[in-house]
Design a protein around this motif. Structure first.
Motif, PDB file in Angstrom:
ATOM      1  N   PRO A 233       0.836  -1.205   0.000  1.00  0.00           N
ATOM      2  CA  PRO A 233       0.000   0.000   0.000  1.00  0.00           C
ATOM      3  C   PRO A 233       0.870   1.254   0.000  1.00  0.00           C
ATOM      4  O   PRO A 233       1.999   1.244   0.504  1.00  0.00           O
ATOM      5  N   ARG A 234       0.364   2.321  -0.578  1.00  0.00           N
ATOM      6  CA  ARG A 234       1.125   3.571  -0.595  1.00  0.00           C
ATOM      7  C   ARG A 234       1.329   4.096   0.820  1.00  0.00           C
ATOM      8  O   ARG A 234       2.361   4.683   1.136  1.00  0.00           O
ATOM      9  N   GLN A 235       0.327   3.907   1.667  1.00  0.00           N
ATOM     10  CA  GLN A 235       0.437   4.313   3.069  1.00  0.00           C
ATOM     11  C   GLN A 235       0.451   3.042   3.907  1.00  0.00           C
ATOM     12  O   GLN A 235      -0.591   2.459   4.209  1.00  0.00           O
ATOM     13  N   ASP A 236       1.637   2.616   4.283  1.00  0.00           N
ATOM     14  CA  ASP A 236       1.791   1.323   4.962  1.00  0.00           C
ATOM     15  C   ASP A 236       1.957   1.550   6.460  1.00  0.00           C
ATOM     16  O   ASP A 236       3.058   1.722   6.972  1.00  0.00           O
ATOM     17  N   ASP A 237       0.821   1.562   7.169  1.00  0.00           N
ATOM     18  CA  ASP A 237       0.852   1.786   8.609  1.00  0.00           C
ATOM     19  C   ASP A 237       0.092   0.658   9.312  1.00  0.00           C
ATOM     20  O   ASP A 237      -0.224  -0.367   8.707  1.00  0.00           O
ATOM     21  N   LYS A 238      -0.225   0.850  10.583  1.00  0.00           N
ATOM     22  CA  LYS A 238      -0.871  -0.215  11.363  1.00  0.00           C
ATOM     23  C   LYS A 238      -2.232  -0.604  10.803  1.00  0.00           C
ATOM     24  O   LYS A 238      -2.687  -1.736  11.001  1.00  0.00           O
ATOM     25  N   SER A 239      -2.873   0.324  10.122  1.00  0.00           N
ATOM     26  CA  SER A 239      -4.193   0.011   9.549  1.00  0.00           C
ATOM     27  C   SER A 239      -4.087  -1.019   8.430  1.00  0.00           C
ATOM     28  O   SER A 239      -5.093  -1.591   8.010  1.00  0.00           O
ATOM     29  N   MET A 240      -2.877  -1.261   7.946  1.00  0.00           N
ATOM     30  CA  MET A 240      -2.655  -2.211   6.860  1.00  0.00           C
ATOM     31  C   MET A 240      -2.096  -3.540   7.364  1.00  0.00           C
ATOM     32  O   MET A 240      -1.635  -4.367   6.570  1.00  0.00           O
TER      33      MET A 240
END
Length: 283
Positions: A233-240
């Motif tokens: 994902p482009r925004q790879d944080d805890k939500s992913m």
């Protein structure tokens, strides 16, 4: 863009992790764009095909929930390949060999687009690969390259997602598209899956998919594992941390990208995904 994609496994053995990843990515691109996902059995190698392997292909896709919109067997389409080869002969673009096979007469490659790595321009070595290709073997069966291109054109496939090991083949295929006056699809060549820094082999015990099913791996855990070996994902944080199949459809084309770099087969990561999905489903 609405994508028609396909997976074209050969029924000659086990269904492997790399094939499963290819199937999932093609399924995702089709579902995310409102397109079609095709299963095409590449069963033109009569000496190696077996019905048990065809059953394995269906078992694996069923386990993962990757239902194709259409299923074909190349062995049912031999008249199509021969007819197109004959048309190339008639147009002076192919010749009949002494052994009864059919060869492309001359020919060259053509530029093509990889949606991961960009525009690919063939060099002299690639033109040499594309020139004089065998189309039909002496036994009357089509060569993989020819049958694959003919089918992709006939079925309207406009995105081909496959491993980096097919990168060189694409220059051959581009030459066939040119000879057939057909529009090339987009391509996406994924980085190869590795284990212990070496390309994952069909001989590796960890490669066969049904072994995971039979060992109790959750199919959603396997899909999440496959997704992260070649897409991010482009925004790879805890939500992913967990991306199930439905969410992956939403994210795949619009919020992330596929990768051409090698992907390590991290069995500890798979085990972690498995624990989390099993725990979540137990509530």
């Amino acid at each position: 863009m609405t994508y028609t994609t396909r997976i074209a496994p050969s029924p000659t053995g086990d269904f492997h992790i790399g094939t499963a990843r290819t199937a999932y990515f093609n399924w995702l691109a089709a579902r995310a764009s409102g397109g079609r996902f095709i299963l095409r059995i590449d069963d033109t190698d009569l000496a190696r095909n077996n019905d048990a392997s065809i059953a394995v292909i269906h078992d694996c896709l069923d386990w993962l929930g990757l239902v194709p919109d259409a299923v074909y067997r190349q062995s049912d389409r031999l008249d199509l390949y021969r007819g197109i080869a004959d048309d190339l002969i008639h147009r002076g673009l192919a010749v009949t060999a002494d052994n009864g096979g059919v060869l492309l007469k001359g020919g060259c490659s053509a530029p093509w687009n990889d949606i991961i790595s960009g525009h690919a321009v063939p060099g002299d070595v690639h033109h040499d690969l594309a020139s004089g290709q065998v189309l039909i073997k002496a036994d009357g069966m089509p060569v993989y390259h020819f049958a694959s291109v003919v089918d992709d054109i006939d079925m309207g496939v406009n995105l081909v997602i496959r491993g980096m090991d097919h990168h060189t083949n694409t220059y051959r295929h581009a030459g066939l598209y040119k000879a057939l006056d057909a529009t090339l699809p987009d391509f996406a060549h994924l980085g190869l899956i590795t284990m212990n820094k070496k390309k994952l082999s069909k001989r590796d015990a960890a490669a066969s998919l049904l072994g995971y099913r039979d060992g109790g791996t959750d199919p959603d855990a396997m899909l999440n594992f496959l997704l992260r070996m070649g897409w991010g994902p482009r925004q790879d944080d805890k939500s992913m941390a967990l991306i199930d199949r439905d969410r992956a459809v939403d994210l795949f084309l619009s919020a992330g990208k596929m990768k051409s770099s090698p992907a390590a087969m991290d069995l500890d990561k798979l085990a972690s995904f498995n624990r989390k999905y099993i725990s979540r489903k137990r509530g």
